[in-house]
Design an enzyme around this catalytic site. Sequence first.
Site, PDB file in Angstrom:
ATOM      1  N   PRO A 130       7.533  -8.048  -9.893  1.00 15.44           N
ATOM      2  CA  PRO A 130       6.153  -8.070  -9.433  1.00 15.44           C
ATOM      3  C   PRO A 130       5.956  -8.637  -8.047  1.00 15.44           C
ATOM      4  O   PRO A 130       6.723  -9.454  -7.588  1.00 15.44           O
ATOM      5  CB  PRO A 130       5.479  -8.984 -10.449  1.00 15.44           C
ATOM      6  CG  PRO A 130       6.562  -9.946 -10.793  1.00 15.44           C
ATOM      7  CD  PRO A 130       7.833  -9.135 -10.794  1.00 15.44           C
ATOM      8  N   ARG A 162       4.984  -9.103   7.326  1.00 16.60           N
ATOM      9  CA  ARG A 162       5.213  -9.971   6.165  1.00 16.60           C
ATOM     10  C   ARG A 162       5.182 -11.452   6.542  1.00 16.60           C
ATOM     11  O   ARG A 162       4.818 -12.293   5.729  1.00 16.60           O
ATOM     12  CB  ARG A 162       6.550  -9.607   5.517  1.00 16.60           C
ATOM     13  CG  ARG A 162       6.800 -10.249   4.139  1.00 16.60           C
ATOM     14  CD  ARG A 162       8.047  -9.654   3.500  1.00 16.60           C
ATOM     15  NE  ARG A 162       8.260 -10.141   2.147  1.00 16.60           N
ATOM     16  CZ  ARG A 162       9.265 -10.924   1.780  1.00 16.60           C
ATOM     17  NH1 ARG A 162      10.148 -11.329   2.679  1.00 16.60           N
ATOM     18  NH2 ARG A 162       9.403 -11.292   0.526  1.00 16.60           N
ATOM     19  N   ILE A 211       7.044 -14.538  -3.854  1.00 18.08           N
ATOM     20  CA  ILE A 211       6.686 -13.260  -3.261  1.00 18.08           C
ATOM     21  C   ILE A 211       7.897 -12.351  -3.432  1.00 18.08           C
ATOM     22  O   ILE A 211       9.034 -12.748  -3.146  1.00 18.08           O
ATOM     23  CB  ILE A 211       6.296 -13.398  -1.776  1.00 18.08           C
ATOM     24  CG1 ILE A 211       5.996 -12.015  -1.173  1.00 18.08           C
ATOM     25  CG2 ILE A 211       7.369 -14.114  -0.976  1.00 18.08           C
ATOM     26  CD1 ILE A 211       5.457 -12.083   0.254  1.00 18.08           C
ATOM     27  N   SER A 212       7.697 -11.171  -3.935  1.00 20.83           N
ATOM     28  CA  SER A 212       8.807 -10.277  -4.244  1.00 20.83           C
ATOM     29  C   SER A 212       9.517  -9.813  -2.986  1.00 20.83           C
ATOM     30  O   SER A 212       8.943  -9.758  -1.902  1.00 20.83           O
ATOM     31  CB  SER A 212       8.311  -9.059  -5.016  1.00 20.83           C
ATOM     32  OG  SER A 212       7.767  -9.433  -6.253  1.00 20.83           O
ATOM     33  N   GLN A 213      10.780  -9.479  -3.135  1.00 26.92           N
ATOM     34  CA  GLN A 213      11.554  -8.979  -2.009  1.00 26.92           C
ATOM     35  C   GLN A 213      10.984  -7.633  -1.545  1.00 26.92           C
ATOM     36  O   GLN A 213      10.425  -6.871  -2.339  1.00 26.92           O
ATOM     37  CB  GLN A 213      13.021  -8.835  -2.395  1.00 26.92           C
ATOM     38  CG  GLN A 213      13.296  -7.749  -3.430  1.00 26.92           C
ATOM     39  CD  GLN A 213      14.750  -7.703  -3.852  1.00 26.92           C
ATOM     40  OE1 GLN A 213      15.102  -8.206  -4.892  1.00 26.92           O
ATOM     41  NE2 GLN A 213      15.588  -7.099  -3.030  1.00 26.92           N
TER      42      GLN A 213
END
Length: 293
Positions: free
Chosen positions: A33, A116, A142-144
């Site tokens: 997620p 990002r 925070i997702s890759q």
Amino acid sequence: MTTKDKRFPLKLSSVVEQRVNAGKQVYQTTVLPQTAMKNSVQNISLRSGMATNNLSGKKNALLAGGSPPNIVNSVVDRSHGNAVVSDAVRKAMVSRVKAQGVLDELVLAALQAVPRHLFIDPGLANQAYVDASLPIGHHQTISQPYIVARMLEILRNGAKLNKVLEIGTGCGYQAAVLSLIAKEVYSIERIKALHELAKNNLRPMRIANIRLQYGDGMLGLPQAAPFDGIILAAAGLEVPDVLLEQLQIGGRLIAPVGGKAQVLKLIERISIGEWTSVILEQCHFVPLRAGIG
């Protein structure tokens, strides 16, 4: 879409319902997620002469197959220790993501467009474009970039997305990427502080097609339904029926399901009372919780 005379976030009453039919190809993939994160760019101060482009102002060129919009090009951000983050760094990140198998060019272009580093803690700014998840507080990460791209590739499935619902806004990063591949993006966050952080992160970008909502994501957003895409950023024991009902016919929903052992499930609505589901891969998500906090 112009941002002239619009305030952020827009009211739900401004929405015009639109529908599309999605394809039925199933991708075999592991998806994690996009989750909540701490605001790292409060009081952003950009020096005069630095190039900052409007995200929504570049959307049409991206959707038309043009060059990816450059939202921040060699921007020096005081909140990140005056580190220079260039477009070349984002291009390198996207190249690594593509090498891992994400082939949707629209998704890749959107990933390249969104800075990002403006969504992470200043202390981790030098890792912003490493293909890794990062700790962000609130017991979340925070997702890759690869995971974000793969999730959106599965959701889009090569089709046009008009209206997408994201359950779990977090920092707003994935919503920003989504705004470049979908006409309308709705995102719900159950934690008030994170909802405010996402607004603070996204407001300087003047993205006109994102609607943020503070509320219980397990209830969905019936006043804006139906959606042709729904993403859940947390795992429940099952997908709430109310969310399935808010999916339009032909629409796709991606959700992690399970307790300690979780699987990623892709659900597609094929008629008024019928859905199909496919288990893609094992995965691990934070738990889906009801209520607000």
